[in-house]
Motif scaffolding. Structure first.
Motif, PDB file in Angstrom:
ATOM      1  N   UNK A 121       0.635  -1.013   0.092  1.00 45.24           N
ATOM      2  CA  UNK A 121       0.179   0.145  -0.191  1.00 45.24           C
ATOM      3  C   UNK A 121       0.497   1.437   0.337  1.00 45.24           C
ATOM      4  N   UNK A 122       1.997   1.290   0.581  1.00 43.71           N
ATOM      5  CA  UNK A 122       2.946   2.494   1.061  1.00 43.71           C
ATOM      6  C   UNK A 122       3.847   2.029  -0.120  1.00 43.71           C
ATOM      7  N   UNK A 123       4.639   2.587  -0.691  1.00 43.98           N
ATOM      8  CA  UNK A 123       5.822   2.199  -1.545  1.00 43.98           C
ATOM      9  C   UNK A 123       7.029   3.557  -0.940  1.00 43.98           C
ATOM     10  N   UNK A 124       8.140   2.548  -0.667  1.00 44.39           N
ATOM     11  CA  UNK A 124       9.187   2.742  -0.184  1.00 44.39           C
ATOM     12  C   UNK A 124       9.402   4.823  -0.684  1.00 44.39           C
ATOM     13  N   UNK A 125       9.346   5.224  -1.965  1.00 47.94           N
ATOM     14  CA  UNK A 125       9.313   6.204  -2.537  1.00 47.94           C
ATOM     15  C   UNK A 125       8.525   6.783  -1.883  1.00 47.94           C
ATOM     16  N   UNK A 126       7.873   6.861  -1.734  1.00 44.53           N
ATOM     17  CA  UNK A 126       6.734   7.376  -0.979  1.00 44.53           C
ATOM     18  C   UNK A 126       6.378   8.165   0.404  1.00 44.53           C
ATOM     19  N   UNK A 127       7.569   7.817   0.779  1.00 49.64           N
ATOM     20  CA  UNK A 127       7.747   7.790   2.485  1.00 49.64           C
ATOM     21  C   UNK A 127       9.620   8.670   1.938  1.00 49.64           C
ATOM     22  N   UNK A 128      10.255   8.256   1.442  1.00 45.46           N
ATOM     23  CA  UNK A 128      11.258   9.278   0.698  1.00 45.46           C
ATOM     24  C   UNK A 128      11.390  10.371   0.621  1.00 45.46           C
ATOM     25  N   UNK A 129       9.786  10.515  -0.110  1.00 46.82           N
ATOM     26  CA  UNK A 129       9.674  12.363  -0.318  1.00 46.82           C
ATOM     27  C   UNK A 129       9.171  13.014   0.229  1.00 46.82           C
ATOM     28  N   UNK A 130       8.135  12.134   1.255  1.00 40.72           N
ATOM     29  CA  UNK A 130       7.530  13.019   2.726  1.00 40.72           C
ATOM     30  C   UNK A 130       8.765  13.601   3.425  1.00 40.72           C
ATOM     31  N   UNK A 131       9.528  12.761   3.372  1.00 36.45           N
ATOM     32  CA  UNK A 131      10.396  13.346   4.353  1.00 36.45           C
ATOM     33  C   UNK A 131      11.476  14.215   3.603  1.00 36.45           C
ATOM     34  N   UNK A 132      11.631  13.740   2.616  1.00 32.40           N
ATOM     35  CA  UNK A 132      13.024  14.990   2.255  1.00 32.40           C
ATOM     36  C   UNK A 132      11.810  15.790   1.847  1.00 32.40           C
TER      37      UNK A 132
END
Ligand code: PHE
Length: 441
Positions: A366-377
């Motif tokens: 459901x959540x792609x690692x890239x989505x997390x990366x981008x929210x963090x950045x």
């Protein structure tokens, strides 16, 4: 929260809210054009590579707009409709048919059509959603090159002979390169039916010699810069090797790797251009080769730059180190880090929203690692050095899924105090809740 329109390089684009996924920091980077900023290491590296492919044989294109169509970026190059590179998790979209180019190959078709020369080089900023660490940044720069021969313009229509003569004009570089591959291979790396074996073989050799010569020069400059700094180097000869590769728009295809610090490092991809590209560009009598390389990767080796975020720094302690080098590349010096500030690692763990089913075809349920990366950045900016998935599990009773990430905060320009790091981390935690609907643990 998403804008209805965005402005990129002076042009306004209407967004499609279902597709638009470009964060503000990435949007802002579209105006930087580091490859054209004098004395910037990306610009210097471009100039050094360009000097190996001079006009009039090669025409240089450095101004293409980063906003392209899915046709330019994918379809014109033969990418299948279900290619993973097209996914919203990997690519920045403005609307369903408009995106930020993921590679300079997006301009191959139009350049083959317009180019009045035998060859070309394109340098440009490219955009990819990806993981975060010291060698990955969502915006980077590529250099694309191509060289073509025209069947109707070479003596007797003999392209193989014309290419062979051009190979003789390439100065030898005196380095042995490991190349165990046949010129083409029926299953792994096929010859195109419209090429004779002699044509494909000659084009392959011209391609390889041209690129080897450029890489040998770059690495001898690195070595010379190190010696100017008084460094004592292990007397290691440069090692390079060719490996077979696959790209939808070239065949046969290869990658060039360089042995560096104990590892084989991929420096570029290349191959014999698929004839359909020339045909579609209205120049069906041409044939030839193309390559693409990442400028940051070469610049990091050339200048010994340890972190890709530095290229985006406006800090004079970074920029001033390259002053004057655009004009005299022989004065190139290695980068001297201005002291290393301490890292602040912090973990965040959360439950994924219950609605996100693990069966959704998404590898992370459901959540792609890239989505997390981008929210963090997006929440904490370039102070984020590294983000890594450190744990993932499903609750044995409820089946609810959990993810944990380790985020390393480290400024390249100053020491982060503990309250500053805590504040950034809290902002990241809240952004994860707001954007991904997760529940913090
Ligand atoms: N566009 C390819 C990439 O980004 C590189 C490439 C360019 C390969 C031209 C072959 C020919 O990986």
């Amino acid at each position: 929260r998403k804008p209805y329109s965005v402005e990129i390089r002076g042009q306004t684009y209407k967004t499609n809210l279902e597709w638009f996924n470009v964060p503000r920091n990435v949007l802002e980077a579209t105006s930087r054009r580091l490859h054209l900023q004098r004395d910037h290491p990306i610009c210097i590296t471009r100039q050094i590579i360009e000097s190996h492919f001079p006009p009039p044989t090669y025409r240089h294109y450095n101004e293409y707009n980063p906003v392209v169509s899915t046709v330019q970026n994918f379809d014109s190059l033969g990418f299948p409709p279900n290619h993973p590179g097209r996914a919203l998790t990997d690519t920045y979209y403005i609307d369903d048919k408009t995106l930020l180019r993921t590679h300079t190959s997006a301009h191959q078709a139009e350049t083959f059509r317009a180019n009045g020369s035998d060859g070309y080089l394109i340098s440009a900023d490219v955009y990819r959603r990806d993981e975060i660490d010291r060698s990955h940044y969502p915006v980077f720069h590529q250099m694309e090159g191509a060289r073509s021969w025209d069947r109707t313009k070479v003596p007797g229509g003999d392209v193989a002979a014309a290419v062979t003569r051009d190979i003789e004009a390439i100065p030898s570089h005196g380095i042995t390169v490991e190349d165990p591959n046949p010129p083409f291979h029926a299953e792994r790396n096929p010859l195109q039916p419209c090429h004779s074996a002699a044509e494909a073989e000659a084009i392959g050799i011209h391609l390889k010699r041209s690129l080897e010569k450029m890489v040998v020069d770059v690495f001898s400059r690195t070595k010379a810069a190190a010696l100017r700094d008084g460094a004592t180097l292990p007397d290691e000869p440069l090692r390079m090797r060719w490996v077979e590769a696959y790209f939808p728009f070239t065949s046969p295809s290869w990658e060039l790797e360089v042995y560096y610090a104990g590892d084989w490092l991929e420096v570029l991809g290349c191959g014999v251009v698929q004839q359909s590209l020339y045909n579609n560009a209205g120049v069906p009598s041409q044939l030839g080769w193309a390559f693409g390389l990442g400028i940051e990767r070469i610049a990091m080796l050339l200048f010994k730059i340890p972190d890709i975020r530095l290229f985006w720094s406006r800090d004079e302690r970074f920029l001033s180190q390259f002053a004057g080098v655009s004009d005299s590349p022989d004065a190139l010096r290695r980068f001297v880090p201005f002291s290393k500030y301490p890292p602040c690692p912090k973990d965040v763990s959360f439950w994924l929203p219950t609605s996100s089913s693990p069966a959704g075809g998404n590898p992370k349920g459901g959540i792609h690692v890239n989505d997390v990366m981008e929210v963090v950045r997006s929440a904490a900016g370039d102070v984020v050095e590294d983000v890594r998935l450190v744990d993932e599990f499903a609750h044995p009773k409820t089946g609810r899924r959990s993810m944990s990430f380790r985020i390393v905060y480290r400024s390249l320009e100053r020491t982060l105090t503990s309250p500053q790091a805590n504040k950034l981390h809290e902002r990241v935690r809240q952004a994860l809740v707001a954007n991904l609907d997760v529940e913090l643990r």
